[in-house]
Structure formats: C-alpha cells, structure tokens
Design a protein around this motif. Sequence first.
Motif, PDB file in Angstrom:
ATOM      1  N   MET A  53      -6.052   9.766 -20.319  1.00 17.55           N
ATOM      2  CA  MET A  53      -6.299  10.166 -18.698  1.00 17.55           C
ATOM      3  C   MET A  53      -6.437   8.991 -18.019  1.00 17.55           C
ATOM      4  SD  MET A  53      -5.959  12.735 -17.055  1.00 17.55           S
ATOM      5  CE  MET A  53      -6.305  14.181 -17.860  1.00 17.55           C
ATOM      6  N   GLY A  54      -7.623   7.848 -18.715  1.00 16.76           N
ATOM      7  CA  GLY A  54      -8.072   6.736 -17.973  1.00 16.76           C
ATOM      8  C   GLY A  54      -6.888   5.820 -17.676  1.00 16.76           C
ATOM      9  N   PHE A  55      -6.204   5.665 -18.732  1.00 20.53           N
ATOM     10  CA  PHE A  55      -4.944   4.750 -18.442  1.00 20.53           C
ATOM     11  C   PHE A  55      -3.969   5.006 -17.223  1.00 20.53           C
ATOM     12  CE2 PHE A  55      -5.555   3.414 -23.054  1.00 20.53           C
ATOM     13  CZ  PHE A  55      -5.879   2.234 -22.678  1.00 20.53           C
ATOM     14  N   LYS A  56      -3.671   6.515 -17.375  1.00 18.35           N
ATOM     15  CA  LYS A  56      -2.943   7.047 -16.479  1.00 18.35           C
ATOM     16  C   LYS A  56      -3.610   7.345 -15.157  1.00 18.35           C
ATOM     17  CE  LYS A  56      -1.877  10.466 -18.894  1.00 18.35           C
ATOM     18  NZ  LYS A  56      -1.109  11.840 -19.556  1.00 18.35           N
ATOM     19  N   ILE A  57      -4.599   7.823 -14.983  1.00 22.71           N
ATOM     20  CA  ILE A  57      -5.305   8.242 -13.611  1.00 22.71           C
ATOM     21  C   ILE A  57      -6.319   6.977 -13.101  1.00 22.71           C
ATOM     22  CG2 ILE A  57      -6.753   9.945 -12.414  1.00 22.71           C
ATOM     23  CD1 ILE A  57      -4.124  10.822 -13.099  1.00 22.71           C
ATOM     24  N   TYR A  58      -7.099   6.370 -13.824  1.00 22.59           N
ATOM     25  CA  TYR A  58      -7.834   5.714 -13.459  1.00 22.59           C
ATOM     26  C   TYR A  58      -7.099   4.218 -12.927  1.00 22.59           C
ATOM     27  CZ  TYR A  58     -12.092   3.629 -11.519  1.00 22.59           C
ATOM     28  OH  TYR A  58     -13.263   3.084 -10.985  1.00 22.59           O
ATOM     29  N   CYS A  59      -6.087   3.884 -13.623  1.00 21.84           N
ATOM     30  CA  CYS A  59      -5.473   2.702 -13.010  1.00 21.84           C
ATOM     31  C   CYS A  59      -4.846   2.888 -12.038  1.00 21.84           C
ATOM     32  CB  CYS A  59      -4.403   2.034 -14.275  1.00 21.84           C
ATOM     33  SG  CYS A  59      -5.229   1.589 -15.761  1.00 21.84           S
ATOM     34  N   SER A  60      -4.366   4.034 -11.428  1.00 25.33           N
ATOM     35  CA  SER A  60      -3.575   4.499 -10.409  1.00 25.33           C
ATOM     36  C   SER A  60      -4.420   5.030  -9.346  1.00 25.33           C
ATOM     37  CB  SER A  60      -2.458   5.307 -10.669  1.00 25.33           C
ATOM     38  OG  SER A  60      -2.832   6.423 -11.482  1.00 25.33           O
ATOM     39  N   PHE A  61      -4.945   6.312  -9.557  1.00 27.90           N
ATOM     40  CA  PHE A  61      -5.887   6.764  -8.385  1.00 27.90           C
ATOM     41  C   PHE A  61      -7.146   5.934  -8.263  1.00 27.90           C
ATOM     42  CE2 PHE A  61      -2.830  10.134  -9.284  1.00 27.90           C
ATOM     43  CZ  PHE A  61      -2.534  10.965  -8.030  1.00 27.90           C
ATOM     44  N   GLY A  62      -7.578   5.561  -9.743  1.00 27.81           N
ATOM     45  CA  GLY A  62      -9.047   4.923  -9.418  1.00 27.81           C
ATOM     46  C   GLY A  62      -8.947   3.380  -8.388  1.00 27.81           C
ATOM     47  N   ASN A  63      -7.767   2.716  -8.571  1.00 24.44           N
ATOM     48  CA  ASN A  63      -7.653   1.661  -7.895  1.00 24.44           C
ATOM     49  C   ASN A  63      -7.262   1.953  -6.552  1.00 24.44           C
ATOM     50  OD1 ASN A  63      -8.119  -0.764  -9.392  1.00 24.44           O
ATOM     51  ND2 ASN A  63      -6.303  -0.156 -10.436  1.00 24.44           N
ATOM     52  N   GLY A  64      -6.385   3.116  -6.234  1.00 23.17           N
ATOM     53  CA  GLY A  64      -6.318   3.629  -4.960  1.00 23.17           C
ATOM     54  C   GLY A  64      -7.518   4.120  -4.096  1.00 23.17           C
TER      55      GLY A  64
ATOM     56  N   LYS B  75       0.732  -1.271  -0.052  1.00 24.47           N
ATOM     57  CA  LYS B  75      -0.039   0.007   0.035  1.00 24.47           C
ATOM     58  C   LYS B  75       0.933   1.254   0.027  1.00 24.47           C
ATOM     59  CE  LYS B  75      -3.463   2.036   2.677  1.00 24.47           C
ATOM     60  NZ  LYS B  75      -4.060   2.345   4.015  1.00 24.47           N
ATOM     61  N   ALA B  76       1.838   1.237   0.730  1.00 23.11           N
ATOM     62  CA  ALA B  76       2.768   2.348   0.825  1.00 23.11           C
ATOM     63  C   ALA B  76       3.417   2.530  -0.462  1.00 23.11           C
ATOM     64  CB  ALA B  76       3.765   2.296   2.048  1.00 23.11           C
ATOM     65  N   GLU B  77       3.882   1.620  -1.014  1.00 28.48           N
ATOM     66  CA  GLU B  77       4.668   1.674  -2.288  1.00 28.48           C
ATOM     67  C   GLU B  77       3.740   2.232  -3.274  1.00 28.48           C
ATOM     68  OE1 GLU B  77       5.621  -2.324  -2.697  1.00 28.48           O
ATOM     69  OE2 GLU B  77       7.590  -2.375  -1.560  1.00 28.48           O
ATOM     70  N   ALA B  78       2.309   1.715  -3.240  1.00 30.29           N
ATOM     71  CA  ALA B  78       1.425   2.193  -4.181  1.00 30.29           C
ATOM     72  C   ALA B  78       1.086   3.721  -4.050  1.00 30.29           C
ATOM     73  CB  ALA B  78       0.259   1.450  -4.181  1.00 30.29           C
ATOM     74  N   GLU B  79       0.794   4.234  -2.842  1.00 33.29           N
ATOM     75  CA  GLU B  79       0.769   5.483  -2.750  1.00 33.29           C
ATOM     76  C   GLU B  79       2.016   6.210  -3.196  1.00 33.29           C
ATOM     77  OE1 GLU B  79      -2.239   5.324   1.309  1.00 33.29           O
ATOM     78  OE2 GLU B  79       0.028   5.144   1.509  1.00 33.29           O
ATOM     79  N   LYS B  80       3.074   6.005  -2.960  1.00 33.58           N
ATOM     80  CA  LYS B  80       4.229   6.613  -3.358  1.00 33.58           C
ATOM     81  C   LYS B  80       4.312   7.033  -5.010  1.00 33.58           C
ATOM     82  CE  LYS B  80       9.379   5.892  -3.804  1.00 33.58           C
ATOM     83  NZ  LYS B  80      10.384   5.060  -3.078  1.00 33.58           N
ATOM     84  N   PHE B  81       4.026   5.717  -5.749  1.00 36.86           N
ATOM     85  CA  PHE B  81       4.101   5.822  -7.074  1.00 36.86           C
ATOM     86  C   PHE B  81       2.962   6.396  -7.655  1.00 36.86           C
ATOM     87  CE2 PHE B  81       7.585   2.965  -6.420  1.00 36.86           C
ATOM     88  CZ  PHE B  81       8.426   3.337  -7.379  1.00 36.86           C
ATOM     89  N   THR B  82       1.918   6.313  -7.178  1.00 33.73           N
ATOM     90  CA  THR B  82       0.676   6.919  -7.418  1.00 33.73           C
ATOM     91  C   THR B  82       0.746   8.513  -7.445  1.00 33.73           C
ATOM     92  OG1 THR B  82      -0.841   5.281  -6.917  1.00 33.73           O
ATOM     93  CG2 THR B  82      -2.008   7.260  -7.117  1.00 33.73           C
TER      94      THR B  82
END
Length: 399
Positions: A117-128, A95-102
């Motif tokens: 935008m979906g590929f970049k943001i939803y795959c990262s921030f969306g899952n987060g 989780k910490a790694e995911a937050e860092k790279f997000t």
Amino acid sequence: MIINNKITLTLLTGVVLTSCSTSIQTQKIVKQAQFQTDLLLQEIPKVDNKKGVLVSPRTVEHGQLVLVPSKDWTSGFFPGNLWYLYELTKDEKRKAEAEKFTAKIEKEKYNGNTHDMGFKIYCSFGNGYRLTGRQDYKEVIIQSAKTLITRFNPKVGAIRSWDHNSDKWDFPVIIDNMLNLELLFEATRLTGDSTYYNIAVTHANTTMKNHFRPDYSTWHVIGYNPKTGAVEKRNTHQGYSDDSAWARGQGWAIYGYTMCYRYTKNPAYLAQAENVAKFIFNNKNMPKDLIPYWDFDAPKIPNEPRDVSAAAVISSALYELSTYSKKEDYLKKAREMTHAMATKYKSAEGTNKGFILDHSTGHWPKNSEIDVPINYADYYYLEGIVRNNRIKKHESVVQ
C-alpha cells in the motif's frame, strides 16, 4: 494513547555540507529526465490496452514497454516520478500528468490483499498531497492506512507481506515491507490516531529482531507461525541464496530504518541504519563506482548484472541519513552514487521507451527484468535529486 498530531518532520538544517568533488549537475539531470518522460508519455498509448486495466509503465523487456494494472506493487512509482518532476520544474503540465496517473490507482485504497500500500499509494497520493494539499488525497492516504493495518498480526508483531507462496510460508514478512510503514506514520500525523504509529513501530521492532544477521546484512523473507509468532524460515527469495545479501534488500533496510528514525527519534533505528550502511560500503564486492551488483554474494562477480534500483534506494536513504548521523560521510557517498547513475547508468536520450535510468535487476532467480530500466529506480533517483537540492539550500531534507 494519542500522540501529538504534529509529529515534527523538521530536520537539522544547520548541518555542515561535506565538500565533495563529485558534481551533481541538477539542471542537466532534470533536462534528461524530462526528455525521457515526454518520450514515455508518448509510448504509453501505443501499448495494447483494450480492457483499460493497465495504468502505469513498469519496465522494458524484450524491447517492449510493459504496463501494469493498479494492483501491481509498482503502479505508484510513475505517478510519483511525475510529482517529483513537477516539484523540480514547477511545470503545471507535469502536475496535470501527475494528477492523471495518480487518479488511476485510487481504487487500491481498499485492496487489502497486499502489503504494498505504501509503494502504491504513498509514492503517488502521498507526494501529491505534500505538494498540493488536496484534501481528497489526504482521505485516500488515511483509508489506505486503514486497509493496510488489517494485515497486522499482533502475535507475530508484523504486517503480513504476501498472500501468494502459501506453500512456502505460513506468514511471510519481507524486508521491502519496511517502506510501507511511512504510510502508517503519516496516517497518525494526519489523524492524531496513534494506532497506525504503534503498528509501524511494532513491525519495525520485529523486523529488527529477526531479519538481520550478525553482520547487519538482511534476509529477504522471514516466515512466521501466525499462531505463535515463532520464526519458522529465513530465506532470500530474490537473492542468490538464502545466506546471500540481496542488494536491493539492503537498500530497503537502510531506507526503512532511516525513515523510522525520522518519525520516532528512536536511536536504535538510527544505529540500525548506520550498521546496514557499514555492511554495504565495507563489503569487498562493492564496486568502486558504488553501484552494487544485484547480490553482494553473486558467484560470478565482477561478471554479474548491476542493480541500479538498489543504488537509487540506497543513495536516497543516505541523503536523509546524512542529516542525522556524522559517523560516516554519507552525503559524499550519496552524491557519488547519484553522479554515477547520472553519467554511466542513465538511458541515452530517446532510448528505453523513455525510462530515465538503465541497468536494474528485478528478479534474477526468475530471470525476470535483468539489466533493464525499472520505474522504481527512476523514482528513488529523482527523490535523491530532490533531497540533494534541499540539502544544498539548507532546507529540511524531507518536507
């Protein structure tokens, strides 16, 4: 009109799971994925990044790890991989790694120069957001959707894909763009504002009308006249020829229309996904292990590179499609593809700088990323593992 703010994402949980002799050894798969990811995290700081603009690992070429800036269309996949590993393991370190790279790609929420935008943001921030409920992630998703819809042309009825290649197309729309619609559907769900939903539906309808051949294979690029909306060109930019069926393009198509059905329950979208699946699996050049060659019409089959990234996208879509449609045994095919990737196409532990899968093909016509690991192959592979787990537990396949 403002549609119901609580668009249901609950899928049928009472489906009868198809018996399948192919065993998906989730524990073994996750162990390998974790080992490789730990290696990749060790390799990232070794890359020359003096200006600090490189934020995410994309691939390995010529034996070297390739990192990309946040503006690259693939920048959100590695953070997404970390979020999926967190979901699969409940390991707070993940989780910490995911937050860092997000966090490294948040500025992309204002980047209106791309459809990705979906590929970049939803795959990262969306899952987060899905896994943590962080309100700051929610705001990033909404702002990103606001930015994305600035690329919508009502005369064309679609969101513009590329700003480059203006010498070839006045208003290009690529089949990949279908996956960015999920961001818009989610923005309506989060805000209650139907603007995003309506643009997503219009884009999906325009694509369904103009992107497909009679056999339900898809062109890669449709060039429109931005003033009249007329189709000017039909091309397959990353495939073998304009008339060929580029494998990953077929993956974007089946995934995109399955996802659109999830949000709209429009039977035309479900039928489109089913028809694309029929094209894929009835194709004479589909290998027995269901990992497609990079293009279904590549001239030297069977001596052509495979595209594991296409298989990962298709299999993830099939897990979801299996909960909507009983026309074919989509679940069995998804599991067969996952089994093949997990056994024949995975990276050996300690290789490929830490990527999970091998043997993807990025852009064959440009001789770029041929038979290499690629981050989006890993992403959709892990997504498929998550979806398979939910199906086995009789849970909603998308949460």
